[in-house]
Design a protein around this motif. Structure first.
Motif, PDB file in Angstrom:
ATOM      1  N   THR A 148     -12.707  10.458  15.239  1.00  0.00           N
ATOM      2  CA  THR A 148     -13.041  11.750  14.631  1.00  0.00           C
ATOM      3  C   THR A 148     -13.843  12.619  15.590  1.00  0.00           C
ATOM      4  O   THR A 148     -14.855  12.183  16.136  1.00  0.00           O
ATOM      5  CB  THR A 148     -13.833  11.541  13.332  1.00  0.00           C
ATOM      6  N   ASP A 149     -13.385  13.864  15.796  1.00  0.00           N
ATOM      7  CA  ASP A 149     -14.117  14.834  16.604  1.00  0.00           C
ATOM      8  C   ASP A 149     -15.029  15.708  15.750  1.00  0.00           C
ATOM      9  O   ASP A 149     -16.134  16.045  16.155  1.00  0.00           O
ATOM     10  CB  ASP A 149     -13.133  15.730  17.364  1.00  0.00           C
ATOM     11  N   LEU A 150     -14.563  16.103  14.576  1.00  0.00           N
ATOM     12  CA  LEU A 150     -15.327  16.982  13.703  1.00  0.00           C
ATOM     13  C   LEU A 150     -14.913  16.731  12.266  1.00  0.00           C
ATOM     14  O   LEU A 150     -13.722  16.632  11.971  1.00  0.00           O
ATOM     15  CB  LEU A 150     -15.077  18.457  14.058  1.00  0.00           C
ATOM     16  N   GLY A 151     -15.889  16.616  11.366  1.00  0.00           N
ATOM     17  CA  GLY A 151     -15.577  16.409   9.959  1.00  0.00           C
ATOM     18  C   GLY A 151     -16.635  17.018   9.063  1.00  0.00           C
ATOM     19  O   GLY A 151     -17.824  17.026   9.413  1.00  0.00           O
ATOM     20  N   ALA A 152     -16.205  17.552   7.930  1.00  0.00           N
ATOM     21  CA  ALA A 152     -17.131  18.118   6.956  1.00  0.00           C
ATOM     22  C   ALA A 152     -16.573  17.862   5.565  1.00  0.00           C
ATOM     23  O   ALA A 152     -15.407  18.161   5.299  1.00  0.00           O
ATOM     24  CB  ALA A 152     -17.312  19.614   7.183  1.00  0.00           C
ATOM     25  N   MET A 153     -17.396  17.291   4.664  1.00  0.00           N
ATOM     26  CA  MET A 153     -17.018  17.014   3.282  1.00  0.00           C
ATOM     27  C   MET A 153     -18.137  17.524   2.392  1.00  0.00           C
ATOM     28  O   MET A 153     -19.273  17.073   2.505  1.00  0.00           O
ATOM     29  CB  MET A 153     -16.805  15.509   3.074  1.00  0.00           C
ATOM     30  N   PHE A 154     -17.807  18.463   1.516  1.00  0.00           N
ATOM     31  CA  PHE A 154     -18.864  19.151   0.778  1.00  0.00           C
ATOM     32  C   PHE A 154     -18.350  19.568  -0.599  1.00  0.00           C
ATOM     33  O   PHE A 154     -17.246  20.098  -0.722  1.00  0.00           O
ATOM     34  CB  PHE A 154     -19.314  20.387   1.555  1.00  0.00           C
ATOM     35  N   ASN A 155     -19.161  19.304  -1.629  1.00  0.00           N
ATOM     36  CA  ASN A 155     -18.843  19.677  -3.005  1.00  0.00           C
ATOM     37  C   ASN A 155     -19.919  20.612  -3.551  1.00  0.00           C
ATOM     38  O   ASN A 155     -21.102  20.417  -3.285  1.00  0.00           O
ATOM     39  CB  ASN A 155     -18.744  18.420  -3.873  1.00  0.00           C
ATOM     40  N   PHE A 156     -19.488  21.626  -4.308  1.00  0.00           N
ATOM     41  CA  PHE A 156     -20.432  22.539  -4.943  1.00  0.00           C
ATOM     42  C   PHE A 156     -20.026  22.710  -6.401  1.00  0.00           C
ATOM     43  O   PHE A 156     -18.860  22.988  -6.703  1.00  0.00           O
ATOM     44  CB  PHE A 156     -20.427  23.897  -4.241  1.00  0.00           C
ATOM     45  N   ALA A 157     -20.972  22.522  -7.332  1.00  0.00           N
ATOM     46  CA  ALA A 157     -20.677  22.586  -8.767  1.00  0.00           C
ATOM     47  C   ALA A 157     -21.689  23.474  -9.467  1.00  0.00           C
ATOM     48  O   ALA A 157     -22.857  23.571  -9.065  1.00  0.00           O
ATOM     49  CB  ALA A 157     -20.705  21.193  -9.390  1.00  0.00           C
ATOM     50  N   GLY A 158     -21.228  24.137 -10.527  1.00  0.00           N
ATOM     51  CA  GLY A 158     -22.087  24.950 -11.366  1.00  0.00           C
ATOM     52  C   GLY A 158     -21.857  24.639 -12.832  1.00  0.00           C
ATOM     53  O   GLY A 158     -20.714  24.386 -13.248  1.00  0.00           O
ATOM     54  N   LYS A 159     -22.933  24.645 -13.640  1.00  0.00           N
ATOM     55  CA  LYS A 159     -22.848  24.314 -15.063  1.00  0.00           C
ATOM     56  C   LYS A 159     -23.644  25.336 -15.869  1.00  0.00           C
ATOM     57  O   LYS A 159     -24.733  25.749 -15.458  1.00  0.00           O
ATOM     58  CB  LYS A 159     -23.407  22.911 -15.331  1.00  0.00           C
ATOM     59  N   LYS A 160     -23.068  25.702 -17.016  1.00  0.00           N
ATOM     60  CA  LYS A 160     -23.748  26.602 -17.938  1.00  0.00           C
ATOM     61  C   LYS A 160     -23.242  26.334 -19.343  1.00  0.00           C
ATOM     62  O   LYS A 160     -22.040  26.357 -19.580  1.00  0.00           O
ATOM     63  CB  LYS A 160     -23.505  28.066 -17.565  1.00  0.00           C
ATOM     64  N   ASP A 161     -24.173  26.083 -20.271  1.00  0.00           N
ATOM     65  CA  ASP A 161     -23.795  25.728 -21.640  1.00  0.00           C
ATOM     66  C   ASP A 161     -22.808  24.556 -21.591  1.00  0.00           C
ATOM     67  O   ASP A 161     -23.120  23.515 -21.054  1.00  0.00           O
ATOM     68  CB  ASP A 161     -23.235  26.933 -22.377  1.00  0.00           C
ATOM     69  N   LYS A 162     -21.612  24.752 -22.125  1.00  0.00           N
ATOM     70  CA  LYS A 162     -20.602  23.686 -22.131  1.00  0.00           C
ATOM     71  C   LYS A 162     -19.602  23.802 -20.981  1.00  0.00           C
ATOM     72  O   LYS A 162     -18.649  23.032 -20.913  1.00  0.00           O
ATOM     73  CB  LYS A 162     -19.859  23.688 -23.469  1.00  0.00           C
ATOM     74  N   TRP A 163     -19.809  24.739 -20.073  1.00  0.00           N
ATOM     75  CA  TRP A 163     -18.833  25.002 -19.030  1.00  0.00           C
ATOM     76  C   TRP A 163     -19.224  24.337 -17.711  1.00  0.00           C
ATOM     77  O   TRP A 163     -20.400  24.232 -17.361  1.00  0.00           O
ATOM     78  CB  TRP A 163     -18.672  26.503 -18.811  1.00  0.00           C
ATOM     79  N   LEU A 164     -18.212  23.924 -16.967  1.00  0.00           N
ATOM     80  CA  LEU A 164     -18.379  23.310 -15.659  1.00  0.00           C
ATOM     81  C   LEU A 164     -17.373  23.916 -14.679  1.00  0.00           C
ATOM     82  O   LEU A 164     -16.189  24.049 -14.994  1.00  0.00           O
ATOM     83  CB  LEU A 164     -18.138  21.799 -15.747  1.00  0.00           C
ATOM     84  N   LEU A 165     -17.858  24.318 -13.511  1.00  0.00           N
ATOM     85  CA  LEU A 165     -16.998  24.784 -12.435  1.00  0.00           C
ATOM     86  C   LEU A 165     -17.352  24.006 -11.173  1.00  0.00           C
ATOM     87  O   LEU A 165     -18.532  23.744 -10.918  1.00  0.00           O
ATOM     88  CB  LEU A 165     -17.197  26.281 -12.172  1.00  0.00           C
TER      89      LEU A 165
END
Length: 265
Positions: free
Chosen positions: A77-94
């Motif tokens: 591997t020369d370069l790698g990036a693994m990233f998760n971003f989540a948002g929550k409000k009331d009953k909703w999830l993104l």
């Protein structure tokens, strides 16, 4: 099977890494966010590679059989990036996830031609991108247990360049292969808070709603709250992806443990 074949398929397998299971959710009137860089130590087994169709509709040549561990991928591997971003409000999830990987390797292969023995220097470069976008809704909530249903779209793109510089008067050649595809998926996510600092999380996911013939995922995780804003996530995941495009096949099972570090705000 040469080392070049192994690296090509293992790199694509690493790109199938999907989002780390979201942490235990608390209903809130304001948006709550979490960012998670992570690593998945995945072993890969299946077949992948370029192909053509014979006169009877059979695949010719067949794709390479793959059985590769995580260490082989890391070594190249020369370069790698693994990233998760989540948002929550009331009953909703993104949530959304971005993964990028670059790997390279070289090898020398000996062969025999009509004019005698020869050899070739083979240089391999692979780059790939995965992007997930999904949203969910909380259908069940109790004191320590929650259940979400979610749906999303996954985009994958892989580019492979192979440079062959052979001796014995054979001209150098360049080979480019790869593909990109989009797939829809649906799933359920559960969370059980069994102590002040630990929760047990699961995800079950089914894809194959786009360009992919089959896609499944089963994920279990332990979330460890180490401070007000920081968590560690220990997980184990099984994932199956079966894609056949125009001249490119990727049919793999990817399994293994992983760890992520989450910052919430």
């Amino acid at each position: 099977m040469t080392k070049i074949n192994v690296l090509t398929s293992s790199s694509l397998a690493a790109l199938t890494l999907t989002s780390v299971a979201v942490s235990n959710t608390v209903n809130a009137e304001e948006w709550q966010f979490e960012a998670t860089p992570y690593v998945w130590a995945a072993a890969n087994e299946g077949s992948a590679g370029a192909y053509g169709l014979g006169p009877n509709g059979d695949i010719n040549p067949p794709p390479a059989d793959i059985d590769i561990n995580f260490q082989d991928l890391i070594d190249s591997t020369d370069l790698g990036a693994m990233f998760n971003f989540a948002g929550k409000k009331d009953k909703w999830l993104l949530f959304t996830e971005f993964t990028y990987l670059e790997v390279s390797d070289n090898a020398t292969k000996s062969f025999t031609t009509a004019v005698g023995n020869s050899s070739a220097e083979i240089d391999l470069e692979i780059s790939g991108t995965v992007l997930d976008v999904a949203g969910g809704y909380q259908f069940v909530v109790k004191e320590t247990f929650q259940l979400y249903g979610y749906a999303g779209v996954r985009y994958m793109d892989l580019d492979t360049d192979i440079s062959i510089d052979a001796s014995g008067g054979i001209l150098p050649s360049e080979i480019t292969m790869g593909d990109s595809w989009t797939d829809g998926f649906v799933g359920i996510h559960t969370s059980w808070q069994f102590s002040d600092k630990f929760s047990f999380n699961t995800r079950l996911e089914v894809g194959g709603l786009g360009d992919v013939d089959e896609a499944y995922m089963a994920h279990i995780a332990i979330n460890h709250q180490i401070s007000e804003n920081w968590q560690l996530k220990y997980f184990y995941r099984y994932q199956k992806v079966d894609f056949k495009g125009d001249g490119f096949i990727y049919d793999m099972e990817i399994t293994g443990p992983g760890i992520g570090v989450t910052y919430t705000f």
